[in-house]
Design a protein around this motif. Structure first.
Motif, PDB file in Angstrom:
ATOM      1  N   ARG A  98      11.862  -0.038  -6.848  1.00 50.80           N
ATOM      2  CA  ARG A  98      11.385  -0.853  -6.091  1.00 50.80           C
ATOM      3  C   ARG A  98      12.541  -1.328  -4.847  1.00 50.80           C
ATOM      4  N   PRO A 113       7.300  -1.752   0.573  1.00 49.71           N
ATOM      5  CA  PRO A 113       6.079  -1.060  -0.066  1.00 49.71           C
ATOM      6  C   PRO A 113       6.308  -1.413  -1.542  1.00 49.71           C
ATOM      7  N   SER A 114       4.985  -1.308  -2.130  1.00 46.95           N
ATOM      8  CA  SER A 114       4.892  -1.595  -3.437  1.00 46.95           C
ATOM      9  C   SER A 114       5.858  -0.679  -4.498  1.00 46.95           C
ATOM     10  N   TYR A 127       7.274   2.202  -6.932  1.00 52.71           N
ATOM     11  CA  TYR A 127       6.638   3.567  -7.006  1.00 52.71           C
ATOM     12  C   TYR A 127       7.429   4.227  -7.968  1.00 52.71           C
TER      13      TYR A 127
END
Length: 152
Positions: free
Chosen positions: A122, A138-139, A141
């Motif tokens: 993250r 970003p989310s 992953y």
């Protein structure tokens, strides 16, 4: 047992959130064997971090060890930037924010050891590619390093 005699360095994949156009990396995993006699859950990432490039502050789901082999840099750990150089070892528990920046004017060589070939990440900050500065984080992953190395 596997012996790697020469690392193959590659450019980082294009990533609008983790832009390192002049840096290089080499992933090392023990190739899977049908008899199961291989190192399954350790991944080494050897990296050349170019001048003024960073590894953005982030957290992982796995333990990580960072080792500085050459050059002077700063590591983000325990909420602050700290100077590090050759021989510095940074032990990172899961969920602890960390990052790295080359402030030396020369290249920095480091390597990371991940406990597990599937690593959750993250980002807490970005190193944005030109033209993407206003994009959100970003989310979280997952990356399966075995799939990357095996071409999957």
């Amino acid at each position: 047992m596997t012996i790697i005699k020469r690392l193959e360095y590659a450019s980082f994949p294009e990533d609008p959130h983790n832009y390192k156009p002049n840096s290089r990396y080499s992933l090392v995993l023990d190739p899977a064997r049908p008899d199961g006699a291989y190192v399954k859950d350790l991944v080494l990432n050897f990296e050349f971090l170019a001048p003024d490039e960073i590894i953005p502050v982030h957290v992982h789901s796995n333990e990580e060890v960072l080792i500085v082999d050459e050059g002077e840099a700063e590591a983000f750990y325990d909420g602050e930037w700290q100077p590090v150089g050759p021989g510095s070892v940074i032990l990172v528990p899961p969920g602890v924010a960390h990052g790295f920046r080359n402030v030396s004017g020369g290249g920095v060589r480091l390597h990371a050891v991940f406990a597990g070939h599937v690593v959750g990440t993250r980002l807490l900050e970005r190193s944005p590619a030109p033209g993407t500065e206003d994009e959100p984080l970003p989310s979280p992953y997952l990356v399966d390093f075995r799939e990357l190395v095996d071409g999957g």
